[in-house]
Motif scaffolding. Sequence first.
Motif, PDB file in Angstrom:
ATOM      1  N   ARG A   1       0.838  -1.210   0.000  1.00 32.42           N
ATOM      2  CA  ARG A   1       0.000   0.000   0.000  1.00 32.42           C
ATOM      3  C   ARG A   1       0.876   1.265   0.000  1.00 32.42           C
ATOM      4  O   ARG A   1       0.526   2.261  -0.625  1.00 32.42           O
ATOM      5  CB  ARG A   1      -0.934  -0.014   1.221  1.00 32.42           C
ATOM      6  N   ARG A   2       1.995   1.194   0.720  1.00 33.46           N
ATOM      7  CA  ARG A   2       2.911   2.349   0.760  1.00 33.46           C
ATOM      8  C   ARG A   2       3.461   2.663  -0.626  1.00 33.46           C
ATOM      9  O   ARG A   2       3.511   3.840  -1.045  1.00 33.46           O
ATOM     10  CB  ARG A   2       4.047   2.063   1.732  1.00 33.46           C
ATOM     11  N   LEU A   3       3.895   1.660  -1.373  1.00 26.90           N
ATOM     12  CA  LEU A   3       4.425   1.881  -2.725  1.00 26.90           C
ATOM     13  C   LEU A   3       3.348   2.407  -3.659  1.00 26.90           C
ATOM     14  O   LEU A   3       3.587   3.269  -4.512  1.00 26.90           O
ATOM     15  CB  LEU A   3       5.014   0.576  -3.270  1.00 26.90           C
ATOM     16  N   GLU A   4       2.129   1.913  -3.513  1.00 23.78           N
ATOM     17  CA  GLU A   4       1.031   2.403  -4.348  1.00 23.78           C
ATOM     18  C   GLU A   4       0.724   3.878  -4.056  1.00 23.78           C
ATOM     19  O   GLU A   4       0.450   4.660  -4.963  1.00 23.78           O
ATOM     20  CB  GLU A   4      -0.205   1.534  -4.106  1.00 23.78           C
ATOM     21  N   ASN A   5       0.783   4.252  -2.792  1.00 26.80           N
ATOM     22  CA  ASN A   5       0.533   5.657  -2.423  1.00 26.80           C
ATOM     23  C   ASN A   5       1.621   6.589  -2.990  1.00 26.80           C
ATOM     24  O   ASN A   5       1.335   7.684  -3.466  1.00 26.80           O
ATOM     25  CB  ASN A   5       0.478   5.798  -0.900  1.00 26.80           C
ATOM     26  N   ILE A   6       2.867   6.127  -2.932  1.00 28.30           N
ATOM     27  CA  ILE A   6       3.966   6.931  -3.480  1.00 28.30           C
ATOM     28  C   ILE A   6       3.779   7.130  -4.978  1.00 28.30           C
ATOM     29  O   ILE A   6       3.957   8.240  -5.516  1.00 28.30           O
ATOM     30  CB  ILE A   6       5.319   6.254  -3.170  1.00 28.30           C
ATOM     31  N   LYS A   7       3.443   6.063  -5.685  1.00 30.76           N
ATOM     32  CA  LYS A   7       3.243   6.168  -7.138  1.00 30.76           C
ATOM     33  C   LYS A   7       2.081   7.094  -7.468  1.00 30.76           C
ATOM     34  O   LYS A   7       2.160   7.919  -8.386  1.00 30.76           O
ATOM     35  CB  LYS A   7       2.993   4.764  -7.698  1.00 30.76           C
ATOM     36  N   ARG A   8       0.971   6.976  -6.709  1.00 30.92           N
ATOM     37  CA  ARG A   8      -0.187   7.831  -6.949  1.00 30.92           C
ATOM     38  C   ARG A   8       0.146   9.303  -6.688  1.00 30.92           C
ATOM     39  O   ARG A   8      -0.250  10.194  -7.436  1.00 30.92           O
ATOM     40  CB  ARG A   8      -1.347   7.369  -6.069  1.00 30.92           C
ATOM     41  N   ASN A   9       0.894   9.587  -5.645  1.00 39.93           N
ATOM     42  CA  ASN A   9       1.278  10.982  -5.323  1.00 39.93           C
ATOM     43  C   ASN A   9       2.198  11.581  -6.385  1.00 39.93           C
ATOM     44  O   ASN A   9       2.093  12.761  -6.733  1.00 39.93           O
ATOM     45  CB  ASN A   9       1.955  11.028  -3.950  1.00 39.93           C
ATOM     46  N   GLN A  10       3.114  10.766  -6.908  1.00 38.33           N
ATOM     47  CA  GLN A  10       4.004  11.254  -7.959  1.00 38.33           C
ATOM     48  C   GLN A  10       3.235  11.616  -9.221  1.00 38.33           C
ATOM     49  O   GLN A  10       3.525  12.614  -9.883  1.00 38.33           O
ATOM     50  CB  GLN A  10       5.078  10.199  -8.258  1.00 38.33           C
ATOM     51  N   GLU A  11       2.244  10.765  -9.561  1.00 34.99           N
ATOM     52  CA  GLU A  11       1.418  11.070 -10.735  1.00 34.99           C
ATOM     53  C   GLU A  11       0.622  12.356 -10.522  1.00 34.99           C
ATOM     54  O   GLU A  11       0.449  13.163 -11.430  1.00 34.99           O
ATOM     55  CB  GLU A  11       0.484   9.890 -11.003  1.00 34.99           C
ATOM     56  N   MET A  12       0.140  12.551  -9.321  1.00 38.52           N
ATOM     57  CA  MET A  12      -0.626  13.771  -9.016  1.00 38.52           C
ATOM     58  C   MET A  12       0.261  15.015  -9.103  1.00 38.52           C
ATOM     59  O   MET A  12      -0.136  16.037  -9.666  1.00 38.52           O
ATOM     60  CB  MET A  12      -1.238  13.663  -7.617  1.00 38.52           C
ATOM     61  N   MET A  13       1.493  14.948  -8.561  1.00 37.65           N
ATOM     62  CA  MET A  13       2.408  16.092  -8.591  1.00 37.65           C
ATOM     63  C   MET A  13       2.807  16.435 -10.019  1.00 37.65           C
ATOM     64  O   MET A  13       2.911  17.606 -10.402  1.00 37.65           O
ATOM     65  CB  MET A  13       3.656  15.781  -7.761  1.00 37.65           C
ATOM     66  N   SER A  14       3.052  15.412 -10.830  1.00 38.25           N
ATOM     67  CA  SER A  14       3.441  15.676 -12.225  1.00 38.25           C
ATOM     68  C   SER A  14       2.296  16.300 -13.007  1.00 38.25           C
ATOM     69  O   SER A  14       2.505  17.081 -13.932  1.00 38.25           O
ATOM     70  CB  SER A  14       3.918  14.388 -12.889  1.00 38.25           C
ATOM     71  N   SER A  15       1.036  15.986 -12.634  1.00 37.47           N
ATOM     72  CA  SER A  15      -0.099  16.597 -13.331  1.00 37.47           C
ATOM     73  C   SER A  15      -0.199  18.103 -13.023  1.00 37.47           C
ATOM     74  O   SER A  15      -0.720  18.877 -13.812  1.00 37.47           O
ATOM     75  CB  SER A  15      -1.398  15.900 -12.933  1.00 37.47           C
ATOM     76  N   PHE A  16       0.312  18.537 -11.840  1.00 37.09           N
ATOM     77  CA  PHE A  16       0.297  19.956 -11.484  1.00 37.09           C
ATOM     78  C   PHE A  16       1.442  20.734 -12.123  1.00 37.09           C
ATOM     79  O   PHE A  16       1.462  21.967 -12.077  1.00 37.09           O
ATOM     80  CB  PHE A  16       0.388  20.109  -9.955  1.00 37.09           C
ATOM     81  N   LYS A  17       2.438  20.064 -12.701  1.00 33.69           N
ATOM     82  CA  LYS A  17       3.599  20.691 -13.347  1.00 33.69           C
ATOM     83  C   LYS A  17       4.380  21.595 -12.383  1.00 33.69           C
ATOM     84  O   LYS A  17       4.872  22.654 -12.751  1.00 33.69           O
ATOM     85  CB  LYS A  17       3.180  21.500 -14.578  1.00 33.69           C
ATOM     86  N   ILE A  18       4.451  21.193 -11.138  1.00 35.68           N
ATOM     87  CA  ILE A  18       5.129  22.014 -10.135  1.00 35.68           C
ATOM     88  C   ILE A  18       6.625  22.094 -10.386  1.00 35.68           C
ATOM     89  O   ILE A  18       7.244  23.150 -10.265  1.00 35.68           O
ATOM     90  CB  ILE A  18       4.839  21.452  -8.720  1.00 35.68           C
ATOM     91  N   GLN A  19       7.222  20.978 -10.782  1.00 36.46           N
ATOM     92  CA  GLN A  19       8.657  20.981 -11.013  1.00 36.46           C
ATOM     93  C   GLN A  19       9.025  21.882 -12.190  1.00 36.46           C
ATOM     94  O   GLN A  19      10.037  22.603 -12.175  1.00 36.46           O
ATOM     95  CB  GLN A  19       9.143  19.541 -11.275  1.00 36.46           C
TER      96      GLN A  19
END
Length: 498
Positions: free
Chosen positions: A13-31
Amino acid sequence: MASQKTLTDYERRRLENIKRNQEMMSSFKIQFIANQLHSSTSKRQRTETKTYKTNRGKQPKPEAPIVMRRSLRARGIPPENKIGLEEEENVISDTNATESEYPSPKKLGPVPMLDAYNGTGSLDNQMKHQKHLIDTIKSLAETNLMSCSIHDDDTSVVGSSLELESLILKSENVARVLPKNILNLCFFPCKNRSIVVAGNKAGSLAIWDMDADLKEEEEEEEEEEEEERIGNGDGIYLYDPHTAPISGIVIQPFSLSKVYTSSYDGCIRLMDVEKEAFDMLYSSDDAIFCLSPHPQEAKSLYFGEAQGMINVWDERAGKSSSSCTLHDQRINTIDFHPENTNCLATSSSDGTACIWDLRNINANRPESLKMVDHKKAVHSAYFSPSGNCLATTSANDKVGLVRGTNFMDISMVQHNNQVGRWIPSFRAIWGWDDSYLFIGSMKKGVDVISTGYRKLVTLESSYISAIPCRFSAHPYKVGMLAGATAGGQVYTWVSQQH
């Protein structure tokens, strides 16, 4: 898949949460936005206020030697008149070399403009920068000579009306042109370009070409080092011709290639663009406090020297042609009547302003045509453009208006002239007709005195960060007014009306 079987439910579950958060951050184009912000802040900002640039490689000018002060009693000298002494202590232009007792080192003989130049970059870039200024002034001199002569009256703007509401201060017309206090400034007397010349307490001279082209500066690579740039995109040129406060600047409209300067170091210099040098015209052990040209004698300069003496320099003869003591203390300004050039006005720290007839001045016992007694130091006395009125500015918080037949009518306008110790004294100047006087305001603005109604209006702006104390009106552009501060800034108002 085999490795995933060894993971516990919590780790999966921890790895799935990390992957989901990364996809969400990339959708915001913050970097991407962060990288853009970093690159923009690393570039040089071009929206800052214009300012001079000096060469970091040059050694600073040596300061004047420190001299121990001794009282008049200790020196065996009788006490002087106390009139105006308290005010002089508060005037920044009185510090450093008011008498020969406080000498400052001089630069004797001619000084090449390149040696006096205090700009940025390598020697080659400094030469290119200076060549641009020299070419500009030479071109203006040739153009002005064709449209102007000594007796040409068509170039005058006397009588031009001005609406105060039309005066505005724009951000591009604000620049810090010098370090330290500006004591004198004037415009180049030409119609097709706006150039301000200013002198400060340290003996430095700045030339600000307000119409300088900034395109070459913008086209250069952002990563190029500041020191390697050719010239200054702000159009500011800085020179060090004197070693003490500059007390006067004179530019004749029929000879724009020559700029005369006087200084407390006792020297009068000529910046000759044709020769590319600051020539030494006159040198004395006494300080020079003011400089003025004679309207009808192109080769004559009148200047106030030592304690109350007026001197005349004849450039053709290469020497002083006459001198006379008119006041008990230093002369702060000399101004000629625009119509009757035999008539001049002087202001002095002895508390008086006087009108003189040059034809009737006796070297032994000079007598003035008119004297205005302010009781305290008089910082300036200027004739109006028509010559019908004389305006005086005094440390007694008065602006005097002297007019009428034989200048017999005297009226006073109350004005706060207490500038303190570190700000140059206020001097009210005329605009383009007899309607208005312009003088500094302690509220960081410009007080405009209506001479007809004796009312006061203040010009204010969000761009003003210091108190304007010395002013100059462009002789050919109605509504263009330059004001200088103790911090080296120059604010230039322009008129939307013209």
